[in-house]
Design a protein around this motif. Structure first.
Motif, PDB file in Angstrom:
ATOM      1  N   ILE A   1      -4.054  -0.355   0.344  1.00  0.00           N
ATOM      2  CA  ILE A   1      -5.325  -0.518  -0.361  1.00  0.00           C
ATOM      3  C   ILE A   1      -6.430   0.021   0.538  1.00  0.00           C
ATOM      4  O   ILE A   1      -6.583  -0.441   1.673  1.00  0.00           O
ATOM      5  CB  ILE A   1      -5.599  -1.999  -0.695  1.00  0.00           C
ATOM      6  CG1 ILE A   1      -4.529  -2.550  -1.626  1.00  0.00           C
ATOM      7  CG2 ILE A   1      -7.003  -2.157  -1.296  1.00  0.00           C
ATOM      8  CD1 ILE A   1      -4.633  -4.044  -1.872  1.00  0.00           C
ATOM      9  N   VAL A   2      -7.183   0.996   0.025  1.00  0.00           N
ATOM     10  CA  VAL A   2      -8.300   1.562   0.771  1.00  0.00           C
ATOM     11  C   VAL A   2      -9.574   1.172   0.019  1.00  0.00           C
ATOM     12  O   VAL A   2      -9.911   1.765  -1.001  1.00  0.00           O
ATOM     13  CB  VAL A   2      -8.195   3.098   0.904  1.00  0.00           C
ATOM     14  CG1 VAL A   2      -9.239   3.607   1.881  1.00  0.00           C
ATOM     15  CG2 VAL A   2      -6.788   3.517   1.330  1.00  0.00           C
ATOM     16  N   GLU A   3     -10.250   0.153   0.529  1.00  0.00           N
ATOM     17  CA  GLU A   3     -11.392  -0.439  -0.176  1.00  0.00           C
ATOM     18  C   GLU A   3     -12.310  -1.102   0.850  1.00  0.00           C
ATOM     19  O   GLU A   3     -11.824  -1.819   1.719  1.00  0.00           O
ATOM     20  CB  GLU A   3     -10.874  -1.462  -1.191  1.00  0.00           C
ATOM     21  CG  GLU A   3     -11.901  -2.311  -1.867  1.00  0.00           C
ATOM     22  CD  GLU A   3     -12.897  -1.530  -2.691  1.00  0.00           C
ATOM     23  OE1 GLU A   3     -14.097  -1.586  -2.364  1.00  0.00           O
ATOM     24  OE2 GLU A   3     -12.490  -0.859  -3.665  1.00  0.00           O
ATOM     25  N   ASP A   4     -13.620  -0.863   0.728  1.00  0.00           N
ATOM     26  CA  ASP A   4     -14.567  -1.428   1.691  1.00  0.00           C
ATOM     27  C   ASP A   4     -15.260  -2.704   1.203  1.00  0.00           C
ATOM     28  O   ASP A   4     -15.975  -3.342   1.963  1.00  0.00           O
ATOM     29  CB  ASP A   4     -15.605  -0.387   2.107  1.00  0.00           C
ATOM     30  CG  ASP A   4     -16.408   0.146   0.935  1.00  0.00           C
ATOM     31  OD1 ASP A   4     -15.906   0.133  -0.194  1.00  0.00           O
ATOM     32  OD2 ASP A   4     -17.543   0.606   1.169  1.00  0.00           O
ATOM     33  N   ASN A   5     -15.020  -3.108  -0.031  1.00  0.00           N
ATOM     34  CA  ASN A   5     -15.622  -4.330  -0.549  1.00  0.00           C
ATOM     35  C   ASN A   5     -14.657  -5.501  -0.321  1.00  0.00           C
ATOM     36  O   ASN A   5     -13.595  -5.560  -0.959  1.00  0.00           O
ATOM     37  CB  ASN A   5     -15.927  -4.168  -2.041  1.00  0.00           C
ATOM     38  CG  ASN A   5     -16.561  -5.399  -2.642  1.00  0.00           C
ATOM     39  OD1 ASN A   5     -16.271  -6.526  -2.258  1.00  0.00           O
ATOM     40  ND2 ASN A   5     -17.419  -5.178  -3.623  1.00  0.00           N
TER      41      ASN A   5
ATOM     42  N   PHE B   1       4.262   4.539   2.737  1.00  0.00           N
ATOM     43  CA  PHE B   1       3.798   3.696   1.636  1.00  0.00           C
ATOM     44  C   PHE B   1       4.433   4.185   0.339  1.00  0.00           C
ATOM     45  O   PHE B   1       4.784   5.342   0.210  1.00  0.00           O
ATOM     46  CB  PHE B   1       2.269   3.741   1.517  1.00  0.00           C
ATOM     47  CG  PHE B   1       1.575   3.279   2.768  1.00  0.00           C
ATOM     48  CD1 PHE B   1       1.436   1.928   3.043  1.00  0.00           C
ATOM     49  CD2 PHE B   1       1.081   4.193   3.686  1.00  0.00           C
ATOM     50  CE1 PHE B   1       0.820   1.488   4.204  1.00  0.00           C
ATOM     51  CE2 PHE B   1       0.466   3.773   4.851  1.00  0.00           C
ATOM     52  CZ  PHE B   1       0.333   2.422   5.108  1.00  0.00           C
ATOM     53  N   ASP B   2       4.526   3.275  -0.620  1.00  0.00           N
ATOM     54  CA  ASP B   2       5.064   3.626  -1.935  1.00  0.00           C
ATOM     55  C   ASP B   2       3.958   3.936  -2.938  1.00  0.00           C
ATOM     56  O   ASP B   2       4.210   4.562  -3.962  1.00  0.00           O
ATOM     57  CB  ASP B   2       5.925   2.472  -2.462  1.00  0.00           C
ATOM     58  CG  ASP B   2       7.119   2.233  -1.555  1.00  0.00           C
ATOM     59  OD1 ASP B   2       8.000   3.120  -1.486  1.00  0.00           O
ATOM     60  OD2 ASP B   2       7.174   1.173  -0.900  1.00  0.00           O
ATOM     61  N   LEU B   3       2.730   3.466  -2.641  1.00  0.00           N
ATOM     62  CA  LEU B   3       1.599   3.657  -3.548  1.00  0.00           C
ATOM     63  C   LEU B   3       0.301   3.489  -2.768  1.00  0.00           C
ATOM     64  O   LEU B   3       0.239   2.668  -1.849  1.00  0.00           O
ATOM     65  CB  LEU B   3       1.659   2.606  -4.670  1.00  0.00           C
ATOM     66  CG  LEU B   3       0.497   2.565  -5.671  1.00  0.00           C
ATOM     67  CD1 LEU B   3       0.457   3.827  -6.530  1.00  0.00           C
ATOM     68  CD2 LEU B   3       0.600   1.330  -6.554  1.00  0.00           C
ATOM     69  N   ILE B   4      -0.708   4.257  -3.155  1.00  0.00           N
ATOM     70  CA  ILE B   4      -2.039   4.140  -2.558  1.00  0.00           C
ATOM     71  C   ILE B   4      -3.009   3.719  -3.658  1.00  0.00           C
ATOM     72  O   ILE B   4      -3.041   4.318  -4.736  1.00  0.00           O
ATOM     73  CB  ILE B   4      -2.531   5.495  -1.978  1.00  0.00           C
ATOM     74  CG1 ILE B   4      -1.497   6.113  -1.033  1.00  0.00           C
ATOM     75  CG2 ILE B   4      -3.891   5.327  -1.301  1.00  0.00           C
ATOM     76  CD1 ILE B   4      -1.140   5.311   0.166  1.00  0.00           C
ATOM     77  N   LEU B   5      -3.804   2.683  -3.386  1.00  0.00           N
ATOM     78  CA  LEU B   5      -4.927   2.291  -4.245  1.00  0.00           C
ATOM     79  C   LEU B   5      -6.179   2.594  -3.441  1.00  0.00           C
ATOM     80  O   LEU B   5      -6.369   2.028  -2.362  1.00  0.00           O
ATOM     81  CB  LEU B   5      -4.892   0.795  -4.563  1.00  0.00           C
ATOM     82  CG  LEU B   5      -3.730   0.269  -5.384  1.00  0.00           C
ATOM     83  CD1 LEU B   5      -3.799  -1.253  -5.477  1.00  0.00           C
ATOM     84  CD2 LEU B   5      -3.740   0.865  -6.767  1.00  0.00           C
ATOM     85  N   THR B   6      -7.026   3.490  -3.908  1.00  0.00           N
ATOM     86  CA  THR B   6      -8.205   3.849  -3.133  1.00  0.00           C
ATOM     87  C   THR B   6      -9.476   3.885  -3.963  1.00  0.00           C
ATOM     88  O   THR B   6      -9.462   4.279  -5.128  1.00  0.00           O
ATOM     89  CB  THR B   6      -8.015   5.209  -2.415  1.00  0.00           C
ATOM     90  OG1 THR B   6      -9.139   5.464  -1.564  1.00  0.00           O
ATOM     91  CG2 THR B   6      -7.857   6.367  -3.387  1.00  0.00           C
ATOM     92  N   ASP B   7     -10.551   3.471  -3.319  1.00  0.00           N
ATOM     93  CA  ASP B   7     -11.884   3.647  -3.871  1.00  0.00           C
ATOM     94  C   ASP B   7     -12.282   5.091  -3.566  1.00  0.00           C
ATOM     95  O   ASP B   7     -11.647   5.755  -2.738  1.00  0.00           O
ATOM     96  CB  ASP B   7     -12.844   2.665  -3.192  1.00  0.00           C
ATOM     97  CG  ASP B   7     -14.182   2.544  -3.897  1.00  0.00           C
ATOM     98  OD1 ASP B   7     -14.427   3.267  -4.877  1.00  0.00           O
ATOM     99  OD2 ASP B   7     -14.990   1.714  -3.447  1.00  0.00           O
TER     100      ASP B   7
END
Length: 121
Positions: free
Chosen positions: A7-11, A47-53
């Protein structure tokens, strides 16, 4: 073996809700709060999946997507963004992302989309 999701997220509030739901769904979750840290993890871990903002400190989500598409082809990416502008969504799909979820989102919708995306890869 558990699927690993970056997870790439700054919030921090979004991170906590994502992390809670995905761990509950049985995934291993790794967090990056900025793009620079995410790139370092992508270079050294699998990784198997990336979730990014898209809007991130230091390195943008678009730059992360470009890096993945050039260096880790086949890695599925789901974009999470507050933007509902058609051009931003279109650009993300043109870059090759598998899905785009507009914030705020339902945890159950996220769960379904993550499961569907992982099933395809």
């Amino acid at each position: 073996m558990k699927k690993r999701i970056l997870i790439v997220e700054d919030n921090p509030m979004v991170v906590k809700s994502l992390e809670f739901k995905l761990i509950k769904d049985g995934y291993t979750v790794i967090i990056s709060s900025d793009g620079r840290d995410a790139l370092e993890k992508l270079k050294t871990e699998n990784f198997d999946l990336i979730l990014t903002d898209l809007m991130l400190p230091f390195v943008s989500g678009s730059q992360i997507i470009e890096y993945i598409k050039q260096n880790i082809p086949g890695m599925p990416i789901i974009v999470l963004s507050t933007s509902n502008q058609e051009d931003i969504i279109t650009d993300a799909f043109t870059m090759g992302v598998e899905d785009f979820i507009t914030k705020p989102f339902s945890p159950n919708e996220l769960s379904l989309r993550v499961r569907r995306t992982l099933a395809q890869y």
